[in-house]
Scaffold this active site. Structure first.
Site, PDB file in Angstrom:
ATOM      1  CG  ASP A  78      43.633  39.792  51.588  1.00 45.36           C
ATOM      2  OD1 ASP A  78      43.039  40.606  51.788  1.00 45.36           O
ATOM      3  OD2 ASP A  78      43.396  38.887  50.391  1.00 45.36           O
ATOM      4  CD  GLU A 135      37.531  39.630  50.013  1.00 43.88           C
ATOM      5  OE1 GLU A 135      36.475  38.917  49.821  1.00 43.88           O
ATOM      6  OE2 GLU A 135      38.277  39.940  49.140  1.00 43.88           O
ATOM      7  CD  GLU A 136      41.022  40.050  46.482  1.00 39.37           C
ATOM      8  OE1 GLU A 136      40.210  39.251  45.947  1.00 39.37           O
ATOM      9  OE2 GLU A 136      41.031  41.200  46.559  1.00 39.37           O
ATOM     10  CG  HIS A 358      40.715  41.947  41.337  1.00 38.22           C
ATOM     11  ND1 HIS A 358      40.414  40.619  41.705  1.00 38.22           N
ATOM     12  CD2 HIS A 358      40.312  42.730  42.634  1.00 38.22           C
ATOM     13  CE1 HIS A 358      39.735  40.382  42.900  1.00 38.22           C
ATOM     14  NE2 HIS A 358      39.959  41.667  43.606  1.00 38.22           N
TER      15      HIS A 358
HETATM   16 ZN   LIG Z   1      39.360  41.786  45.350  1.00 38.00          ZN
HETATM   17 ZN   LIG Z   2      38.375  43.635  47.784  1.00 43.37          ZN
END
Ligand SMILES: [Zn+2]
Ligand SMILES: [Zn+2]
Length: 391
Positions: A78, A135-136, A358
């Site tokens: 993702d 995952e986020e 990020h």
């Molecule tokens: Zn991340």
């Molecule tokens: Zn990551």
């Protein structure tokens, strides 16, 4: 007779990665990515299973040296809701979405390993290539487990990796136990009694109370938790009021709690609730707390971590694998998989000059593609050579 491994080249790995990077998809929406992953895995001749937790994919490869342990290698697919600021040729083509955590690279490294191992499955046992969604924040790993990941595909151990800005390319870090923190989030609404700002005695000042609560929270860690057990409480959002002459009635707070120790996690939550109750009693407020226990801490298995470190040293060279790094207070949903069976999550250097994870200028370092792929292949060779995993 041993087969010769057909390694995908840098160009091919990079082409996969850049394609994923141009088309980032966020939690549980990874339809294009998932379809491409499944298509490639099938073209390598693997037994491919799609649709786990929506977009999750599992490919199975049995070794040609007979029975042995069953392991899982996991990548995440993702992207994030971030607007990319890179100008590169493979920059995101979707406004507001980008691969700012390098999951495009993780997916490509595991695809490379799948192709290499399928060309020469000279091992005893079974390898599962796990491509997970979300995952986020959204816990795609947990969703895959709930969808029967370990029941449909029993595994004795599971492994993952994350690129790590700040660590030089060509180096890695392996933690013997804790590597990533547990993470909880909260939404807190405090309701007082709004009034004219010139006559505060006619109201109940929720804003003052909220400020006192926020300044007290660090003491829940600094004065109540053992100093050698790291923990953090952060208020990350504070919303109240719209004008000069009105005391607001409602205050909304948000934030997060991070630590590694599960009993400590429960204690912090309880003391947070106590602090809210005491503040409300003092100021005559009402509180509504939505406290959401999110990811557990990611805890590596020490014996398996030793093997991973040795394998990384064989791939990257002597002195390139750090064993002394402190764990990160960030979190990772691989933690759910590592609760089901022994697991190891390693960090692969993304470069000292890499933008942080990020960040809108972050990009996965393509130099890592062959390194991560070779780590996976060497790890399978080390683990599945003699029919038993580390004790
Ligand atoms: Zn991340
Ligand atoms: Zn990551």
């Amino acid at each position: 007779m041993m087969n010769t491994i057909k390694w995908p080249g840098q160009q091919e790995l990079q082409a996969w990665r850049h394609d994923f990077h141009r088309h980032p998809e966020t939690a549980f929406q990874e339809h294009r990515t998932s379809a491409r992953v499944a298509e490639l895995l099938k073209s390598f001749g693997l037994d491919v299973h799609t649709g786990l937790a929506g977009t999750g994919v599992v490919a199975v490869l049995k070794g040609n040296m007979g029975a042995g342990p069953s392991i899982g290698l996991r990548a995440d697919m993702d992207a994030l809701n971030v607007t990319e600021l890179n100008q590169c040729e493979h920059a995101s083509t979707h406004a507001g979405r980008m691969h700012a955590c390098g999951h495009d690279g993780h997916t490509s490294m595991l695809l490379g390993a799948a192709q290499a191992l399928a060309s020469a499955p000279d091992f005893a046992g079974t390898v599962h290539f796990i491509f997970q969604p979300a995952e986020e924040n959204e816990g795609g790993a947990r969703a895959m487990i709930e969808a029967g990941l370990f029941k449909r595909f029993p595994m004795d151990a599971v492994y993952s990796m994350h690129n790590w800005p700040g660590l030089p390319v060509g180096t890695a870090a392996v933690h013997s136990t804790a590597v990533m923190a547990a993470f909880d989030i909260f939404d807190l609404t405090l309701t007082g009694k709004g009034c004219h700002a010139a006559m505060p005695h006619l109201g109940k000042d929720a804003l003052l109370a909220a400020c006192q609560l926020v300044t007290h929270l660090p003491a829940l860690i600094a004065r109540e938790q053992e100093v050698h057990k790291p923990a953090v409480v952060s208020v990350t959002s504070f919303n109240a009021g719209d004008t000069y002459n009105v005391m607001p009635e409602v205050i909304k707070l948000r934030g997060t709690v991070r630590c590694f120790d599960m009993p400590q996690r429960a204690r912090i939550e309880q003391r947070f609730r106590d602090a809210i109750s005491a503040t409300c009693a003092l100021h005559g407020l009402e509180a509504h707390l939505d406290y959401r226990v999110s990811y557990p801490a990611t805890i590596n298995n020490p014996q398996h971590a030793e093997v991973c470190a040795e394998v990384l040293t064989s791939v990257l060279g002597e002195g390139k694998v750090r064993r002394d790094m402190v764990p990160s207070m960030a979190s990772e949903d691989f933690a759910f998989m590592a609760q089901e069976c022994p697991g190891v999550y390693i960090w692969l250097g993304n470069g000292e000059d890499s933008a942080s994870l990020h960040n809108p200028k972050y990009d996965f370092n393509d130099a890592n593609l062959p390194l991560g792929m070779r780590y996976w292949v060497a790890l399978v060779g080390a683990l599945l050579k003699d029919g038993k995993l580390p004790a």
